[in-house]
Design an enzyme around this catalytic site. Structure first.
Site, short mmCIF file in Angstrom:
data_model
loop_
_atom_site.label_atom_id
_atom_site.label_comp_id
_atom_site.label_asym_id
_atom_site.label_seq_id
_atom_site.Cartn_x
_atom_site.Cartn_y
_atom_site.Cartn_z
N ASP A 1 -15.55 28.26 6.15
CA ASP A 1 -16.34 28.13 4.93
C ASP A 1 -17.76 28.61 5.27
OD1 ASP A 1 -16.99 27.37 2.37
OD2 ASP A 1 -17.46 25.31 2.94
N ASP B 1 -10.94 20.60 1.02
CA ASP B 1 -10.34 21.51 2.01
C ASP B 1 -9.01 20.98 2.55
OD1 ASP B 1 -12.32 23.50 1.99
OD2 ASP B 1 -13.59 22.34 3.34
N ASP C 1 -14.59 20.99 5.87
CA ASP C 1 -15.25 19.69 6.08
C ASP C 1 -15.12 18.74 4.90
OD1 ASP C 1 -16.81 21.06 4.34
OD2 ASP C 1 -18.68 20.86 5.47
#
Length: 831
Positions: free
Chosen positions: A520, A723, A719
């Site tokens: 990400d 996700d 995180d």
């Protein structure tokens, strides 16, 4: 060897002066000398008063006083009063009490001579389950041996660090010393002539054989009982293993020798030596047992060392905490007594006792033991602190938020403990090989016996027996069983020390084979804390007015960009007003009334929805996006008023980490919810291979499925809760930082500190571990592959060389030691 001669210390644990030696008053639980006048805890039992150094010792005594009244002197066996023993010391974590100075001196000189009298291991907590270190699928409610491999089952769960000695190690050590004491004279009698000590000729052959029988019998029929029990279990469960081979080999050598001793006349000529006597192999049977015990003790001690990583983590948390009462008084209390909401003082140089929030003071905290990062982190009021980290210079007052099993440290320890018991897929291959290997070895041993008996030189039967026993012993696949678990245990412990938490061995093996990494942008490549960078105005509005309008609108928003705008307004000391008629349009922006003005803040889609012409701002917006910034348009009363540019700074560690990941052979894809222009600008600066912008949580999972379809092996780093579907879909999920618990549960690897350097460490650990396992399997096989033909006698026709069963046992032990030593190298790997 470390000894704690607490009778020599010139102070007590209470800080008072120590009583003279003829009036020792000890805490009967821990053995510390206490000062009864220091106002510490005391208890009465059987008309006597006992004094304690801490509440936890007091609690243990009052619960089960009988356990702490007397101890046995390990040297002479006399009973010693624990509360008044003058002579006391600690050795290898155990407490020993002595009746006299001479007994203590004897123990200090040779403690191993008295290990047989070590205290019994402490009982395990109710409900403890036991599992096999080699076969974690075996779970039992009671201690015992594994039905598949015969190893002693170990308690599951988190070690408390207070379990006492490993009972199997204590038992095997005692059996080893007795076996060794019997084996040395046996060796001298059989090997003496080669060393210039013709003992046999001095005492006569017949007496020598009877002496050999007397010395070997206790070794085979008493010391080796655990080996025979394990072998019997392997027959019953039809899972041949190393104990099958050891038992057959030792049993054959001993049984043959006993028959040769008691009934020598039943043997035909082909079994007799040149002098007419039938040879015996008592020394081979006894020495083999001794060498196997030596290998087992080394293995058990090495397993304890691999578990030392968990104990080291447990030791990070202090045993006591300094608690503030409501009246302002401060007292040291055991860590178990700390409750959520307690206020605790953390002084310079002390470890933070539990997870909490700073309510007073400021300091720098060394978090390296949890994150692997060497730089201390500044902590101020309202910052969180983690139990086990080290307070460097200032004094902090914290409120306990998480205690006991809920702390980050406890969760880490639990994760490491379960990972150390998990199996890597590569171990399945080793198990399959072992299942075919053992029957094959038995066949080779039988063939070797038959060939020697039929075509070997006289006495052929004897040569055949020696060859068969040697083959059985040298082929023991104990090193094969150790190869994978030893490496996994060591690696997971080493990873935990560097802030890389491995959920299970399979994740480690999979990560070593991954070729694509999805990351990400926000919070992984960047700081995750956007900052206001540019203010562009049109139509005569001032920068402060524009920013004031934007901050007033964003006042109630949780969005990270909102925080950047509000912080920017605070930096300019602007007044933030309350917005009326507030409206948030998901994915587009917000609008509301500030004073008499209608204000809208958002992206291009938002401006188009409310019919605002932003042609005058398009060029500047594109330039800002190309520089990696997010551009937010502002409209006041239906007209374009300006742009606010917000950027999330790239972490200082990111560029170097991406270079290392590329060097490690990974292709890196950035998957972000940000717009394409901004994402491309960041990717270009960092040298990222591919960009996927405007991603939603479900499209991240679709991306992984797409890569899988192309044959890629994918690791995904994330995180947040959003996700977790993608983390679960990837070959390996990597949870960044101690973020959402859901993310940590979906992930195979968790990084205590959420940055790319953690992924570099994890990759290094994974590749090093798999390489180490392959080296171990090589060491395990090479001894067997080379040793079996030599033991069978293939070198005899050319070199006249035939391997004795004792040398075969030494080679077998050497292969185990090689594997253990190689696995323990992972403890020193540079991450």
């Amino acid at each position: 060897m470390k000894h704690d001669h607490s009778h020599h210390h010139n102070h007590s644990c209470c800080g008072g002066s120590q009583p003279p030696l003829d009036a020792v008053i000890r805490d009967p639980v821990c053995g510390m000398i206490v000062d009864p006048n220091a106002g510490k805890l005391s208890a009465t039992h059987g008309g006597r008063v006992f004094h304690f150094c801490s509440a936890s010792c007091h609690a243990k005594f009052t619960k089960e006083p009988a356990n702490y009244l007397e101890a046995t002197d390990p040297v002479c066996g006399m009973k010693v009063d624990r509360a008044s023993a003058k002579h006391f010391l600690r050795h290898e974590g155990e407490k020993y009490y002595f009746c006299s100075a001479s007994c203590m001196a004897k123990f200090e000189k040779a403690p191993q001579d008295y290990f047989g009298d070590r205290p019994a291991p402490k009982p395990m907590p109710a409900g403890t389950q036991y599992t096999c270190p080699m076969h974690p699928e075996i779970i039992s409610d009671v201690p015992g041996s594994c039905p598949l491999c015969g190893m002693a089952l170990e308690p599951m769960g988190i070690p408390t660090g207070d379990e006492g000695p490993n009972p199997e190690l204590v038992d095997f050590t005692k059996r080893f010393w007795i076996s060794a004491l019997c084996s040395v004279p046996l060796l001298l009698m059989t090997m003496g002539p080669m060393l210039g000590l013709p003992l046999r000729s001095w005492i006569g052959e017949e007496l020598a054989i009877w002496l050999e029988f007397a010395l070997a019998t206790p070794v085979v029929l008493w010391a080796a009982i655990p080996f025979f029990e394990r072998a019997w279990s392997s027959f019953v469960h039809r899972s041949p293993n190393m104990w099958t081979l050891i038992a057959i080999g030792v049993g054959a050598a001993y049984a043959f020798s006993v028959i040769a001793t008691f009934l020598p006349d039943i043997f035909p000529h082909s079994f007799r030596m040149h002098g007419g006597s039938v040879p015996v192999y008592f020394e081979a049977a006894a020495v083999i047992v001794t060498l196997v015990f030596l290998g087992q003790i080394l293995e058990l001690k090495a397993r304890e060392r691999t578990g030392s990583a968990i104990r080291a983590l447990l030791d990070l948390a202090p045993k006591t905490a300094r608690r503030l009462a409501k009246d302002g008084t401060e007292t040291d209390v055991p860590l178990d007594d700390v409750m959520v909401g307690d206020r605790l003082r953390v002084r310079p140089g002390e470890s933070v006792p539990v997870d909490g929030i700073v309510v007073e003071g400021r300091s720098s905290i060394d978090e390296s033991m949890l994150t692997g990062e060497p730089l201390p982190v500044e902590k101020n009021v309202e910052d969180t602190v983690t139990g086990g980290t080290l307070n460097r210079n200032g004094t902090l007052l914290i409120t306990a938020e998480k205690v006991g099993a809920d702390t980050v440290l406890s969760q880490i320890v639990g994760m490491v403990a379960s990972a150390q018991r998990s199996r890597a897929p590569i171990q399945g291959m080793a198990d399959r090989v072992a299942s075919y290997f053992v029957p094959a070895v038995v066949v080779v041993a039988l063939v070797a016996f038959a060939v020697w008996a039929l075509i070997g030189p006289e006495p052929g039967m004897i040569y055949g027996l020696v060859a068969a026993v040697s083959v059985l012993i040298i082929a023991c696949p104990c090193a094969l069983g150790l190869a994978t678990p030893m490496s996994i245990m060591t690696a997971t412990g080493r990873g935990a020390q560097a802030g890389v938490l491995i959920k299970d061995a399979e994740a480690l093996e999979r990560f070593a084979n991954v070729d694509t990494l999805i990351v990400d942008k926000t919070g992984t490549l960047t700081e995750g804390k956007p900052k206001l960078t540019d203010i562009v105005t049109v139509g005569g509005i001032s920068e402060n007015d524009l920013l004031g309008f934007a901050a007033s609108l964003e006042k109630g928003s949780e969005h990270p960009l909102a925080e950047a705008i509000i912080e920017g307004a605070k930096a300019r000391n602007l007044t933030v007003q309350n917005a009326a008629d507030f409206n948030a349009v998901t994915g587009k922006g917000i609008s509301g009334k500030i004073g008499t003005s209608n204000v809208a803040l958002g992206n291009l889609a938002m401006m188009q929805d409310i019919g605002v012409d932003i042609a005058a701002l398009t060029q500047q917006a594109d330039a800002l996006r190309a520089a990696g910034k997010s551009a937010l348009f502002i409209a006041v009363d239906g007209k374009a008023a300006g742009i606010l540019a917000v950027a999330d700074p790239i972490k200082s560690t990111t560029i170097e980490a991406i270079r290392k990941l590329h060097d490690a052979g990974l292709r890196i894809i950035m998957a972000t919810g940000d717009n394409k222009v901004t994402a491309l600008a960041v990717a270009k600066e960092l040298g990222i291979d591919e960009v996927r912008a405007d991603m939603l949580p479900e499209t991240k999972k679709q991306l992984i499925d797409e890569l899988h379809a192309k044959g890629s092996k994918v690791a995904m780093a994330g995180d947040g809760v959003n996700d977790s579907p993608a983390l679960a879909a990837a070959d390996v999920g990597i949870a960044m930082g101690t973020g959402a618990d859901v993310a940590m549960q979906s992930a195979g690897i968790t990084l205590v500190k959420g940055d790319l350097n953690g992924i570099v460490r994890a990759r290094t650990l994974a590749t090093s571990t798999i390489r180490n396992i392959k080296q171990n399997l090589f060491f395990a096989f090479i001894y067997n592959v080379l040793g079996v033909p030599v033991a069978a006698g293939v070198l005899y026709p050319v070199f006249g060389l035939l391997l004795s069963p004792m040398l075969a046992a030494a080679a077998m032990s050497l292969s185990s030691v090689s594997v253990i030593a190689n696995a323990l190298r992972l403890r020193t790997i540079k991450l």
